[in-house]
Design a protein around this motif. Structure first.
Motif, PDB file in Angstrom:
ATOM      1  N   ASP A  90      58.781   3.580  22.312  1.00  0.00           N
ATOM      2  CA  ASP A  90      59.217   2.327  21.700  1.00  0.00           C
ATOM      3  C   ASP A  90      59.665   2.546  20.264  1.00  0.00           C
ATOM      4  O   ASP A  90      59.120   3.393  19.547  1.00  0.00           O
ATOM      5  N   VAL A  91      60.635   1.744  19.835  1.00  0.00           N
ATOM      6  CA  VAL A  91      61.036   1.784  18.429  1.00  0.00           C
ATOM      7  C   VAL A  91      59.870   1.288  17.572  1.00  0.00           C
ATOM      8  O   VAL A  91      59.039   0.495  18.017  1.00  0.00           O
ATOM      9  N   PHE A  92      59.810   1.771  16.337  1.00  0.00           N
ATOM     10  CA  PHE A  92      58.729   1.336  15.452  1.00  0.00           C
ATOM     11  C   PHE A  92      58.909  -0.136  15.091  1.00  0.00           C
ATOM     12  O   PHE A  92      60.019  -0.606  14.884  1.00  0.00           O
ATOM     13  N   TYR A 100      44.757   3.085  17.144  1.00  0.00           N
ATOM     14  CA  TYR A 100      43.887   2.866  18.305  1.00  0.00           C
ATOM     15  C   TYR A 100      44.660   2.328  19.514  1.00  0.00           C
ATOM     16  O   TYR A 100      44.090   2.195  20.600  1.00  0.00           O
ATOM     17  N   VAL A 101      45.911   2.002  19.312  1.00  0.00           N
ATOM     18  CA  VAL A 101      46.722   1.426  20.387  1.00  0.00           C
ATOM     19  C   VAL A 101      47.510   2.536  21.074  1.00  0.00           C
ATOM     20  O   VAL A 101      48.135   3.371  20.426  1.00  0.00           O
ATOM     21  N   LEU A 102      47.461   2.530  22.412  1.00  0.00           N
ATOM     22  CA  LEU A 102      48.182   3.537  23.179  1.00  0.00           C
ATOM     23  C   LEU A 102      49.679   3.413  22.913  1.00  0.00           C
ATOM     24  O   LEU A 102      50.211   2.305  22.934  1.00  0.00           O
ATOM     25  N   PRO A 103      50.379   4.527  22.672  1.00  0.00           N
ATOM     26  CA  PRO A 103      51.838   4.453  22.499  1.00  0.00           C
ATOM     27  C   PRO A 103      52.489   3.863  23.753  1.00  0.00           C
ATOM     28  O   PRO A 103      52.002   4.058  24.866  1.00  0.00           O
ATOM     29  N   SER A 104      53.572   3.135  23.571  1.00  0.00           N
ATOM     30  CA  SER A 104      54.248   2.525  24.719  1.00  0.00           C
ATOM     31  C   SER A 104      55.680   3.048  24.829  1.00  0.00           C
ATOM     32  O   SER A 104      56.272   3.505  23.847  1.00  0.00           O
ATOM     33  N   TYR A 105      56.221   2.945  26.065  1.00  0.00           N
ATOM     34  CA  TYR A 105      57.491   3.579  26.364  1.00  0.00           C
ATOM     35  C   TYR A 105      58.406   2.638  27.162  1.00  0.00           C
ATOM     36  O   TYR A 105      57.942   1.860  27.983  1.00  0.00           O
ATOM     37  N   ILE A 106      59.686   2.753  26.893  1.00  0.00           N
ATOM     38  CA  ILE A 106      60.721   2.018  27.627  1.00  0.00           C
ATOM     39  C   ILE A 106      61.451   3.006  28.530  1.00  0.00           C
ATOM     40  O   ILE A 106      61.812   4.105  28.087  1.00  0.00           O
ATOM     41  N   TYR A 107      61.661   2.598  29.780  1.00  0.00           N
ATOM     42  CA  TYR A 107      62.373   3.481  30.701  1.00  0.00           C
ATOM     43  C   TYR A 107      63.874   3.315  30.516  1.00  0.00           C
ATOM     44  O   TYR A 107      64.403   2.213  30.598  1.00  0.00           O
ATOM     45  N   ASN A 108      64.557   4.431  30.254  1.00  0.00           N
ATOM     46  CA  ASN A 108      66.008   4.443  30.074  1.00  0.00           C
ATOM     47  C   ASN A 108      66.645   4.872  31.399  1.00  0.00           C
ATOM     48  O   ASN A 108      66.528   6.030  31.808  1.00  0.00           O
ATOM     49  N   GLU A 109      67.302   3.920  32.080  1.00  0.00           N
ATOM     50  CA  GLU A 109      67.872   4.206  33.401  1.00  0.00           C
ATOM     51  C   GLU A 109      69.017   5.214  33.331  1.00  0.00           C
ATOM     52  O   GLU A 109      69.208   6.004  34.254  1.00  0.00           O
ATOM     53  N   GLU A 110      69.778   5.184  32.248  1.00  0.00           N
ATOM     54  CA  GLU A 110      70.908   6.113  32.128  1.00  0.00           C
ATOM     55  C   GLU A 110      70.417   7.552  32.002  1.00  0.00           C
ATOM     56  O   GLU A 110      70.995   8.483  32.569  1.00  0.00           O
ATOM     57  N   PHE A 122      48.748 -13.406  47.750  1.00  0.00           N
ATOM     58  CA  PHE A 122      47.599 -14.176  47.274  1.00  0.00           C
ATOM     59  C   PHE A 122      47.446 -15.411  48.166  1.00  0.00           C
ATOM     60  O   PHE A 122      48.274 -16.322  48.128  1.00  0.00           O
ATOM     61  N   SER A 123      46.388 -15.429  48.941  1.00  0.00           N
ATOM     62  CA  SER A 123      46.198 -16.491  49.937  1.00  0.00           C
ATOM     63  C   SER A 123      45.381 -17.652  49.381  1.00  0.00           C
ATOM     64  O   SER A 123      44.883 -18.473  50.137  1.00  0.00           O
ATOM     65  N   GLU A 124      45.216 -17.728  48.085  1.00  0.00           N
ATOM     66  CA  GLU A 124      44.427 -18.790  47.463  1.00  0.00           C
ATOM     67  C   GLU A 124      45.050 -19.146  46.106  1.00  0.00           C
ATOM     68  O   GLU A 124      45.811 -18.363  45.537  1.00  0.00           O
ATOM     69  N   PRO A 125      44.744 -20.326  45.588  1.00  0.00           N
ATOM     70  CA  PRO A 125      45.247 -20.695  44.256  1.00  0.00           C
ATOM     71  C   PRO A 125      44.705 -19.751  43.186  1.00  0.00           C
ATOM     72  O   PRO A 125      43.605 -19.213  43.319  1.00  0.00           O
ATOM     73  N   PHE A 126      45.473 -19.581  42.113  1.00  0.00           N
ATOM     74  CA  PHE A 126      44.999 -18.709  41.033  1.00  0.00           C
ATOM     75  C   PHE A 126      45.620 -19.113  39.703  1.00  0.00           C
ATOM     76  O   PHE A 126      46.653 -19.779  39.648  1.00  0.00           O
ATOM     77  N   TYR A 127      44.941 -18.714  38.631  1.00  0.00           N
ATOM     78  CA  TYR A 127      45.480 -18.804  37.276  1.00  0.00           C
ATOM     79  C   TYR A 127      46.057 -17.440  36.928  1.00  0.00           C
ATOM     80  O   TYR A 127      45.580 -16.408  37.409  1.00  0.00           O
ATOM     81  N   TYR A 128      47.067 -17.425  36.068  1.00  0.00           N
ATOM     82  CA  TYR A 128      47.592 -16.138  35.641  1.00  0.00           C
ATOM     83  C   TYR A 128      48.165 -16.223  34.234  1.00  0.00           C
ATOM     84  O   TYR A 128      48.531 -17.284  33.742  1.00  0.00           O
ATOM     85  N   ARG A 129      48.202 -15.056  33.598  1.00  0.00           N
ATOM     86  CA  ARG A 129      48.783 -14.946  32.260  1.00  0.00           C
ATOM     87  C   ARG A 129      49.415 -13.574  32.141  1.00  0.00           C
ATOM     88  O   ARG A 129      48.758 -12.560  32.372  1.00  0.00           O
ATOM     89  N   THR A 130      50.686 -13.538  31.829  1.00  0.00           N
ATOM     90  CA  THR A 130      51.380 -12.278  31.620  1.00  0.00           C
ATOM     91  C   THR A 130      51.659 -12.117  30.127  1.00  0.00           C
ATOM     92  O   THR A 130      51.591 -13.076  29.359  1.00  0.00           O
ATOM     93  N   GLY A 131      51.979 -10.902  29.736  1.00  0.00           N
ATOM     94  CA  GLY A 131      52.335 -10.664  28.344  1.00  0.00           C
ATOM     95  C   GLY A 131      53.096  -9.361  28.223  1.00  0.00           C
ATOM     96  O   GLY A 131      52.827  -8.407  28.959  1.00  0.00           O
ATOM     97  N   ALA A 132      54.057  -9.311  27.323  1.00  0.00           N
ATOM     98  CA  ALA A 132      54.840  -8.089  27.142  1.00  0.00           C
ATOM     99  C   ALA A 132      55.448  -8.045  25.749  1.00  0.00           C
ATOM    100  O   ALA A 132      55.976  -9.038  25.259  1.00  0.00           O
ATOM    101  N   ILE A 133      55.324  -6.902  25.116  1.00  0.00           N
ATOM    102  CA  ILE A 133      56.047  -6.597  23.889  1.00  0.00           C
ATOM    103  C   ILE A 133      56.619  -5.197  24.071  1.00  0.00           C
ATOM    104  O   ILE A 133      55.871  -4.219  24.133  1.00  0.00           O
ATOM    105  N   LEU A 134      57.932  -5.133  24.256  1.00  0.00           N
ATOM    106  CA  LEU A 134      58.608  -3.863  24.504  1.00  0.00           C
ATOM    107  C   LEU A 134      57.948  -3.170  25.696  1.00  0.00           C
ATOM    108  O   LEU A 134      57.884  -3.725  26.777  1.00  0.00           O
TER     109      LEU A 134
END
Length: 202
Positions: free
Chosen positions: A83-85, A66-76, A148-160
């Motif tokens: 993504d690797v399994f 159910y999870v969308l496949p994800s991809y890493i950009y290879n600059e070379e 952003f002209s006002e205070p804010f909360y934020y949360r980032t996340g990344a796996i590969l």
């Protein structure tokens, strides 16, 4: 857990802040020990079911379809590579979940309208500590940044190649959630553009 907790204290609690996935894995285990429930069952009981979240679960090898496949950009190669399994269960409470933007928005509304916690507890959770790098509990705060002209909360996340950015502004109450299945997009820059597009124009 034994290995991570066997060394000397790096610093005393409250002295400074240092983010790491391992602490969330420990929290995962503490929740299971205290509640006597599995982590996913506890989340279902106290968060997901009460606020009507239906498309968010812990990722396993059985439901990863159910999870969308994800991809890493290879600059070379100037191209994307899948993504690797990996076994998603390894991330435990540090990121082994999938969700939709709609579910994340429901969570945002519930959190900031005190549907999940009592008002006093929510205020404690969201209190920003400038002396600790503008951290709250599980979130960061900002007095304003870039467009952003006002205070804010934020949360980032990344796996590969799976990346996310969640922003909730404190004055206008705007919520911006951006998900990506590549590592090649600047999600904060995209969030800024969405924020600007949401503001009234002359």
């Amino acid at each position: 857990i034994d290995s991570f907790c066997s060394g000397d204290l790096v610093f005393n609690p409250g002295e400074k802040s240092s983010y790491g996935n391992t602490e969330y894995i420990l929290l995962h285990k503490i929740i299971e020990n205290v509640s006597q429930l599995s982590y996913d069952a506890y989340l279902e009981k106290i968060i997901l079911k009460p606020i009507g979240i239906k498309n968010t679960q812990m990722v396993t090898r059985k439901n990863i379809k159910y999870v969308l496949p994800s991809y890493i950009y290879n600059e070379e190669l100037n191209d994307f590579e899948e993504d690797v399994f990996y076994f998603p269960e390894m991330y435990f409470g540090a990121g082994a979940m999938y969700a939709t933007i709609e579910d994340l928005l429901k969570f945002d509304v519930a959190l900031f309208s005190n549907q999940l916690l009592a008002n006093e507890t929510t205020n404690t959770l969201l209190k920003i500590h400038p002396e600790l790098g503008y951290t709250a509990y599980g979130l960061w705060g900002s007095t304003g940044w870039g467009n952003f002209s006002e205070p804010f909360y934020y949360r980032t996340g990344a796996i590969l190649g799976s990346n996310a950015n969640w922003i909730h502004t404190m004055e206008k109450g705007k919520t911006i959630i951006v998900l990506s299945n590549t590592n090649s997009t600047n999600l904060y820059e995209l969030s800024e553009k969405l924020y600007l597009a949401s503001l009234p124009k002359e």
